[in-house]
Design a protein around this motif. Structure first.
Motif, PDB file in Angstrom:
ATOM      1  N   THR A   1      60.444  26.158 -20.382  1.00 24.84           N
ATOM      2  CA  THR A   1      59.598  26.158 -19.183  1.00 24.84           C
ATOM      3  C   THR A   1      58.122  26.211 -19.531  1.00 24.84           C
ATOM      4  OG1 THR A   1      59.717  28.576 -19.059  1.00 24.84           O
ATOM      5  CG2 THR A   1      61.419  27.327 -17.892  1.00 24.84           C
ATOM      6  N   LYS A   2      57.824  26.425 -20.833  1.00 24.92           N
ATOM      7  CA  LYS A   2      56.444  26.533 -21.308  1.00 24.92           C
ATOM      8  C   LYS A   2      55.680  27.628 -20.575  1.00 24.92           C
ATOM      9  CE  LYS A   2      56.200  21.683 -22.736  1.00 24.92           C
ATOM     10  NZ  LYS A   2      55.486  20.389 -22.633  1.00 24.92           N
ATOM     11  N   LYS A   3      56.357  28.775 -20.459  1.00 19.96           N
ATOM     12  CA  LYS A   3      55.751  29.915 -19.785  1.00 19.96           C
ATOM     13  C   LYS A   3      55.951  31.184 -20.612  1.00 19.96           C
ATOM     14  CE  LYS A   3      56.254  28.257 -15.008  1.00 19.96           C
ATOM     15  NZ  LYS A   3      56.835  28.549 -13.671  1.00 19.96           N
ATOM     16  N   VAL A   4      54.985  32.079 -20.476  1.00 16.93           N
ATOM     17  CA  VAL A   4      55.105  33.385 -21.112  1.00 16.93           C
ATOM     18  C   VAL A   4      56.028  34.255 -20.265  1.00 16.93           C
ATOM     19  CG1 VAL A   4      53.854  35.438 -21.856  1.00 16.93           C
ATOM     20  CG2 VAL A   4      52.805  33.170 -22.093  1.00 16.93           C
ATOM     21  N   THR A   5      56.956  34.936 -20.914  1.00 16.04           N
ATOM     22  CA  THR A   5      57.863  35.806 -20.183  1.00 16.04           C
ATOM     23  C   THR A   5      57.156  37.104 -19.815  1.00 16.04           C
ATOM     24  OG1 THR A   5      58.717  36.718 -22.251  1.00 16.04           O
ATOM     25  CG2 THR A   5      59.856  34.801 -21.343  1.00 16.04           C
ATOM     26  N   LEU A   6      57.878  38.000 -19.131  1.00 19.01           N
ATOM     27  CA  LEU A   6      57.290  39.250 -18.662  1.00 19.01           C
ATOM     28  C   LEU A   6      56.616  39.997 -19.810  1.00 19.01           C
ATOM     29  CD1 LEU A   6      56.931  41.232 -16.293  1.00 19.01           C
ATOM     30  CD2 LEU A   6      59.043  42.330 -17.058  1.00 19.01           C
TER      31      LEU A   6
ATOM     32  N   GLY B   1      52.221  37.380 -13.820  1.00 21.26           N
ATOM     33  CA  GLY B   1      53.588  37.279 -13.339  1.00 21.26           C
ATOM     34  C   GLY B   1      53.775  38.024 -12.034  1.00 21.26           C
ATOM     35  N   PHE B   2      55.013  37.999 -11.533  1.00 20.71           N
ATOM     36  CA  PHE B   2      55.276  38.617 -10.243  1.00 20.71           C
ATOM     37  C   PHE B   2      55.156  40.139 -10.294  1.00 20.71           C
ATOM     38  CE2 PHE B   2      59.242  39.156 -12.370  1.00 20.71           C
ATOM     39  CZ  PHE B   2      59.853  40.249 -11.784  1.00 20.71           C
ATOM     40  N   MET B   3      55.158  40.723 -11.506  1.00 19.78           N
ATOM     41  CA  MET B   3      54.998  42.161 -11.648  1.00 19.78           C
ATOM     42  C   MET B   3      53.575  42.541 -12.071  1.00 19.78           C
ATOM     43  SD  MET B   3      57.477  44.235 -11.032  1.00 19.78           S
ATOM     44  CE  MET B   3      57.070  45.569 -12.127  1.00 19.78           C
ATOM     45  N   LYS B   4      52.615  41.652 -11.891  1.00 21.89           N
ATOM     46  CA  LYS B   4      51.247  41.911 -12.319  1.00 21.89           C
ATOM     47  C   LYS B   4      50.734  43.204 -11.691  1.00 21.89           C
ATOM     48  CE  LYS B   4      46.602  39.912 -12.383  1.00 21.89           C
ATOM     49  NZ  LYS B   4      45.757  38.754 -11.999  1.00 21.89           N
ATOM     50  N   SER B   5      50.349  44.161 -12.539  1.00 19.63           N
ATOM     51  CA  SER B   5      49.911  45.464 -12.037  1.00 19.63           C
ATOM     52  C   SER B   5      49.396  46.288 -13.209  1.00 19.63           C
ATOM     53  CB  SER B   5      51.065  46.208 -11.348  1.00 19.63           C
ATOM     54  OG  SER B   5      52.123  46.412 -12.268  1.00 19.63           O
ATOM     55  N   PHE B   6      48.813  47.450 -12.882  1.00 22.75           N
ATOM     56  CA  PHE B   6      48.444  48.402 -13.917  1.00 22.75           C
ATOM     57  C   PHE B   6      48.636  49.806 -13.356  1.00 22.75           C
ATOM     58  CE2 PHE B   6      44.405  48.421 -11.642  1.00 22.75           C
ATOM     59  CZ  PHE B   6      44.032  49.754 -11.717  1.00 22.75           C
ATOM     60  N   SER B   7      48.798  50.748 -14.251  1.00 24.85           N
ATOM     61  CA  SER B   7      48.885  52.154 -13.843  1.00 24.85           C
ATOM     62  C   SER B   7      48.240  53.005 -14.922  1.00 24.85           C
ATOM     63  CB  SER B   7      50.336  52.578 -13.637  1.00 24.85           C
ATOM     64  OG  SER B   7      51.050  52.546 -14.852  1.00 24.85           O
ATOM     65  N   LEU B   8      47.511  54.031 -14.496  1.00 23.23           N
ATOM     66  CA  LEU B   8      46.832  54.955 -15.385  1.00 23.23           C
ATOM     67  C   LEU B   8      47.129  56.367 -14.914  1.00 23.23           C
ATOM     68  CD1 LEU B   8      44.779  55.668 -17.652  1.00 23.23           C
ATOM     69  CD2 LEU B   8      42.991  55.492 -15.898  1.00 23.23           C
TER      70      LEU B   8
ATOM     71  N   ASP C   1      51.674  69.125 -12.296  1.00 20.14           N
ATOM     72  CA  ASP C   1      51.159  68.474 -11.089  1.00 20.14           C
ATOM     73  C   ASP C   1      49.648  68.326 -11.110  1.00 20.14           C
ATOM     74  OD1 ASP C   1      53.642  68.061  -9.762  1.00 20.14           O
ATOM     75  OD2 ASP C   1      53.716  70.202  -9.312  1.00 20.14           O
ATOM     76  N   LEU C   2      48.970  68.889 -12.119  1.00 20.42           N
ATOM     77  CA  LEU C   2      47.533  68.641 -12.290  1.00 20.42           C
ATOM     78  C   LEU C   2      47.375  67.327 -13.040  1.00 20.42           C
ATOM     79  CD1 LEU C   2      46.033  72.129 -13.155  1.00 20.42           C
ATOM     80  CD2 LEU C   2      45.637  70.770 -11.107  1.00 20.42           C
ATOM     81  N   LYS C   3      47.187  66.240 -12.317  1.00 23.88           N
ATOM     82  CA  LYS C   3      47.119  64.924 -12.937  1.00 23.88           C
ATOM     83  C   LYS C   3      46.255  63.999 -12.097  1.00 23.88           C
ATOM     84  CE  LYS C   3      51.444  63.495 -10.716  1.00 23.88           C
ATOM     85  NZ  LYS C   3      52.838  63.038 -10.934  1.00 23.88           N
ATOM     86  N   LEU C   4      45.766  62.977 -12.757  1.00 21.33           N
ATOM     87  CA  LEU C   4      44.987  61.931 -12.101  1.00 21.33           C
ATOM     88  C   LEU C   4      45.741  60.631 -12.273  1.00 21.33           C
ATOM     89  CD1 LEU C   4      42.377  60.885 -10.743  1.00 21.33           C
ATOM     90  CD2 LEU C   4      41.448  60.565 -13.044  1.00 21.33           C
ATOM     91  N   THR C   5      46.086  59.974 -11.150  1.00 19.38           N
ATOM     92  CA  THR C   5      46.896  58.769 -11.190  1.00 19.38           C
ATOM     93  C   THR C   5      46.182  57.637 -10.483  1.00 19.38           C
ATOM     94  OG1 THR C   5      48.914  60.081 -11.154  1.00 19.38           O
ATOM     95  CG2 THR C   5      49.142  57.752 -10.633  1.00 19.38           C
ATOM     96  N   ARG C   6      46.241  56.459 -11.095  1.00 21.78           N
ATOM     97  CA  ARG C   6      45.662  55.261 -10.480  1.00 21.78           C
ATOM     98  C   ARG C   6      46.589  54.093 -10.761  1.00 21.78           C
ATOM     99  NH1 ARG C   6      40.851  53.363  -7.597  1.00 21.78           N
ATOM    100  NH2 ARG C   6      41.236  51.140  -7.491  1.00 21.78           N
ATOM    101  N   ARG C   7      47.016  53.393  -9.726  1.00 22.72           N
ATOM    102  CA  ARG C   7      47.899  52.242  -9.899  1.00 22.72           C
ATOM    103  C   ARG C   7      47.448  51.110  -8.995  1.00 22.72           C
ATOM    104  NH1 ARG C   7      53.831  55.262  -9.676  1.00 22.72           N
ATOM    105  NH2 ARG C   7      53.544  56.535 -11.547  1.00 22.72           N
ATOM    106  N   SER C   8      47.584  49.901  -9.522  1.00 26.34           N
ATOM    107  CA  SER C   8      47.275  48.718  -8.720  1.00 26.34           C
ATOM    108  C   SER C   8      48.560  48.162  -8.138  1.00 26.34           C
ATOM    109  CB  SER C   8      46.600  47.649  -9.580  1.00 26.34           C
ATOM    110  OG  SER C   8      47.543  47.078 -10.471  1.00 26.34           O
ATOM    111  N   PRO C   9      48.470  47.409  -7.034  1.00 30.04           N
ATOM    112  CA  PRO C   9      49.693  46.887  -6.410  1.00 30.04           C
ATOM    113  C   PRO C   9      50.276  45.726  -7.183  1.00 30.04           C
ATOM    114  CG  PRO C   9      47.753  46.120  -5.223  1.00 30.04           C
ATOM    115  CD  PRO C   9      47.266  47.079  -6.268  1.00 30.04           C
ATOM    116  N   PRO C  10      51.609  45.750  -7.467  1.00 27.95           N
ATOM    117  CA  PRO C  10      52.258  44.551  -7.995  1.00 27.95           C
ATOM    118  C   PRO C  10      52.171  43.429  -6.973  1.00 27.95           C
ATOM    119  CG  PRO C  10      53.650  46.495  -8.285  1.00 27.95           C
ATOM    120  CD  PRO C  10      52.515  46.886  -7.381  1.00 27.95           C
ATOM    121  N   THR C  11      52.378  42.202  -7.417  1.00 30.04           N
ATOM    122  CA  THR C  11      52.186  41.047  -6.544  1.00 30.04           C
ATOM    123  C   THR C  11      53.167  41.001  -5.407  1.00 30.04           C
ATOM    124  OG1 THR C  11      53.555  39.740  -8.039  1.00 30.04           O
ATOM    125  CG2 THR C  11      51.188  39.663  -8.367  1.00 30.04           C
ATOM    126  N   TYR C  12      54.341  41.705  -5.554  1.00 28.95           N
ATOM    127  CA  TYR C  12      55.292  41.646  -4.445  1.00 28.95           C
ATOM    128  C   TYR C  12      54.946  42.657  -3.365  1.00 28.95           C
ATOM    129  CZ  TYR C  12      57.461  45.798  -6.438  1.00 28.95           C
ATOM    130  OH  TYR C  12      57.704  47.052  -6.921  1.00 28.95           O
TER     131      TYR C  12
END
Length: 836
Positions: free
Chosen positions: A775-780, A802-809, A820-831
């Motif tokens: 398919t000449k594509k990069v997999t996940l 890809g369809f799971m494009k996202s990040f989390s920190l 529970d003392l934590k800092l969380t940042r996540r971006s939305p996956p494409t779905y």
């Protein structure tokens, strides 16, 4: 030698000091004068590097430089210790080195904990005392205080206190409070508190603080994470309550709630009884609403999932074993609720529950299984519930233990198997319907193989075998042609029917050795081992009318066309085959090894190196059929190059030609000057390269507790191993198929790789990806970064496309008491789903 009475009195005082628990009391700064009452239960060891001085006039004793007193499990250390016998008070101080730095601070350690301070005053009769500049450990936390007092109930009161899980003398962070009350093995309570990071105050201010101070599991509230989803709106996730239970079981009840009305519920329990069994059960339910719930186009999905893992300790019941690995639920559950990247890619749910029992002293074994296979794409489910087997291990009925010389029939052995099975094949939405229950397949099967092994001419081994079996079904089928509908109708005929089957076979094999010797310095020998096997098998034609297993049905009203069918067509074990079979097969497997000579400290060492693990060919000829007697020629090969590159290959050659339309004809490819026509081929190259473990680092198994090891084994994804500086895994596969004409030719290629690298002793980065050449594509692709921040840790995950494009920190405290003392940042996956 005569003992000094003052020295004897000093030893007695030291015992009283160390025999009491820690050193502080609430009350007056004045230490009351009392008369000691003491006795020795064990030997007291004590010493000081410089000197010990006794002052008889003032009734005092002094220990200088690295003073140590040890009694039973208690140890007291300090740079300077002073004993006031008259007032029954002990004083311990640190000392300053040549640079003015405080060293040898008073250090008290026993089974209840460890205490390090700048100054200690303690009355060993009233058990009250005062301590300044203290650092003490309470479970996972450390308490720093300028002044600490202890009352007779072992409750500690801290002034200008700091609570932290950082083990440094100057912690990276702490929760500061003017007053702290510590109740050992219970809780820690503070007044108004503020969190400090790197000595900088943060806006996190609490009216009071409450920290559990018990060893083991503790019940408490689970703080949810918050965020926003493009599909379901704002949310709170994984909030709930944790029930610590006891050392055997715990329970966590959590839930998710979204602003558009979606929600989820989860129950997770872990259980363990040491040396018996351990496991965990997770039950999840989610209700997902897509679209505006006020509009008719709203899509509502109810999904559930069950995970159950159970493992029995092999030592618990040596003759029986029970295990379970269940993964079952709605096919679309992971799409909306997957916790890791692999969940979204999983296309099959597999489950197995098994019990086995061996009857000691007999050849019999019993087993029971329940299996489940669910495809999340087609939503088809195959369930075996249950499958029960009773087997008899191989026995030698004609063997006489008293006979000195064995005869040929002593080697005749037989075994037996009785199997009962019930299968369901349906779709997840139809699982609990009457239609599914009416289409269950079940039956019984009895198998008895009889075989022996005979040596011929010393080097040949003949292995004849007869295999008989009987299948018992509780219904069969009957087909008839319906002239009204002009179709073939299948009727189910209830009643017990038996299908008998048997086959005979014999194999003749040997081993041929070829040795090649060399006079070189290192290479000494190459050995070629060839294992040829010639076998023959016979199977009668159970399609003959005398067996009654096969019948004929007309395909039209004139009966001009007919078709043969088996009355066991739907049988769970199949039907005895129609058509006689008499097959002669040949296979040849080869291995090639080299022997090399190497020098070591103890002299010459000979080492065996595998050059070719296997190179084989196999084909067969069926004498019982009139046409197309020859089977395909199958080739296999496997080797490992340079101790790191694995190569696996396979190919299949069809000996018959095809015509211009792609239909196989009974003409050999040999006539075209080749052995056969290549119909398929596959080659896989793989390597797994890891660096050597760092020297001087202890394996985690040497430093972790049993509970920590159990958690790591159950959650390997939560453990980061810095012992291996780097690792790399690569696999490249290529496959070729051409069943007929050139237009049917197809080639597929793919590359997958993963690896990790410890950039420093605190930084680790890992990557997994691949490339599909078709398919000449990069997999996940997934990139993970981990940073050990001493008492904190950082996790970063990035899916770049890809369809799971996202990040989390996520940056969080390591210790579970403040997880529970934590800092969380996540971006939305494409779905659609996202967290911040």
């Amino acid at each position: 030698m005569r003992q000094d009475p003052v020295k004897t009195y000093f030893i007695l005082v030291c015992l009283l000091i160390t025999a009491n628990s820690c050193l502080f009391a609430q009350g007056s700064d004045t230490l009351t004068k009392t008369v000691p009452k003491a006795f020795l239960d064990d030997k007291v060891d004590y010493h000081a590097d410089d000197s010990m001085i006794t002052d008889i006039t003032n009734q005092k004793a002094y220990l200088f430089n690295n003073a140590v007193v040890v009694y039973q499990d208690m140890t007291l250390k300090a740079g300077y210790i002073e004993i006031d016998f008259k007032n029954n008070v002990v004083y311990a101080y640190g000392v300053k080195d040549s640079t003015g730095k405080d060293t040898q601070r008073p250090d008290f350690k026993n089974k209840d904990g460890q205490y390090v301070a700048g100054y200690i005053a303690y009355n060993f009769d009233t058990k009250k005392g005062k301590i300044r500049d203290v650092i003490t450990q309470q479970d996972e936390g450390f308490i720093h205080g300028s002044v600490i007092k202890k009352d007779t109930n072992d409750v500690y009161y801290v002034k200008d206190g700091k609570y932290t899980t950082c083990d440094l003398e100057h912690p990276h962070y702490y929760i500061g409070a003017k007053k702290i009350k510590v109740i050992p093995d219970d809780k820690i309570i503070t007044g108004p508190a503020q969190m400090w990071v790197a000595d900088i105050p943060t806006p996190l201010v609490l009216p009071f603080g409450y920290f559990p101070n018990k060893k083991g599991r503790r019940s408490g509230i689970l703080i949810p994470s918050y965020g926003e989803s493009a599909v379901w709106g704002f949310f709170l996730k994984d909030g709930g309550f944790y029930f610590g239970g006891n050392e055997y079981v715990d329970l966590a009840l959590t839930g998710d709630i979204y602003s558009n009305g979606s929600f989820g519920l989860k129950a997770n329990t872990n259980y363990r009884k040491r040396y018996r069994f351990d496991g965990g059960l997770n039950v999840s339910y989610s209700r997902n609403l897509s679209g505006d719930k006020e509009l008719p186009n709203t899509v509502v999905e109810n999904n559930f999932f069950v995970r159950w893992r159970h493992a029995q300790d092999p030592k618990a019941h040596p003759s029986s074993r029970f295990s379970a690995d269940v993964n079952a639920g709605s096919s679309r559950y992971n799409k909306y609720n997957g916790s890791v990247t692999g969940d979204y890619l999983q296309s099959n749910f597999l489950s197995n529950i098994s019990y086995s029992k061996s009857f000691t002293g007999t050849p019999f074994n019993f087993s029971a299984n329940a299996r489940h296979n669910q495809n999340t794409i087609t939503k088809k489910m195959d369930i075996t519930l249950p499958e029960v087997s009773l087997t008899m291990n191989r026995i030698y009925p004609f063997k006489n233990k008293k006979r000195v010389t064995n005869t040929w029939y002593d080697k005749i052995g037989m075994s037996a198997t009785a199997n009962a099975r019930n299968d369901i094949s349906t779709y997840d939405s139809l699982l609990f319907t009457n239609q599914t229950l009416q289409h269950m397949r079940n039956g019984l099967r009895f198998t008895v193989p009889v075989s022996t092994s005979v040596n011929i001419l010393k080097y040949l081994t003949l292995t004849p075998m007869i295999n008989g079996s009987s299948n018992i079904y509780f219904e069969s089928i009957s087909k008839r042609f319906d002239p009204e509908t002009n179709t073939v109708v299948i009727d189910t005929v209830p009643g017990t029917v038996v299908a008998n089957d048997f086959a005979m076979s014999a194999g003749l094999s040997t081993r041929l050795y070829g040795d090649y010797y060399f006079k070189t310095k290192h290479l000494k020998q190459i050995r070629h081992v060839a294992t040829p096997t010639l076998s023959a098998s016979y199977h009668p034609d159970f399609g003959e009318s005398k067996y009654g297993y096969y019948k004929t049905v007309a395909l039209d009203s004139a009966a001009s066309k007919t078709e043969q069918y088996s009355i066991f067509q739907n049988g769970i074990y199949g039907s005895p085959p129609a058509g006689r079979s008499g097959v002669v097969a040949f296979s040849l497997n080869n291995t090639i090894d080299a022997k090399t000579k190497q020098q070591s400290d103890s002299g010459a060492v000979y080492k065996k190196i595998a050059l070719i693990d296997n190179l084989g060919v196999s084909f067969a000829y069926n004498m019982a059929v009139k046409h197309y007697n020859w089977s395909n020629i199958n080739l296999v090969g496997r080797t490992k190059l340079f101790k790191m590159l694995n190569i696996d290959a396979g190919a299949s050659l069809n000996p018959y030609q095809i015509d211009s339309s792609g239909v196989q004809v009974e003409r050999f490819e040999w006539n075209n000057g080749r052995i056969g026509r290549l119909t398929n081929m596959n080659v896989a190259f793989s390597t797994n390269i890891t660096s050597k473990e760092k020297k001087g680092q202890k394996p985690v198994s040497n430093s972790a507790t049993q509970d920590q090891l159990d958690y790591i084994n159950s959650h390997p994804e939560a453990y980061v191993d810095f012992n291996v500086p780097w690792s790399l895994y690569l696999t490249y596969t290529i496959s070729y198929t051409r069943p007929g004409l050139p237009k049917t030719e197809k080639t597929t290629q793919s590359l997958a790789f993963s690896g990790d690298l410890s950039l420093t002793p605190k930084w680790k980065i890992s990557l997994s990806s691949g490339y599909d050449f078709t398919t000449k594509k990069v997999t996940l692709t997934s990139i993970n970064v981990y940073r050990d921040l001493h008492c904190w840790e950082m996790h970063f995950n990035y899916v770049p496309f890809g369809f799971m494009k996202s990040f989390s920190l996520e940056i969080n405290i390591k210790a579970s008491v403040l997880k529970d003392l934590k800092l969380t940042r996540r971006s939305p996956p494409t779905y659609g789903q996202a967290t911040y």
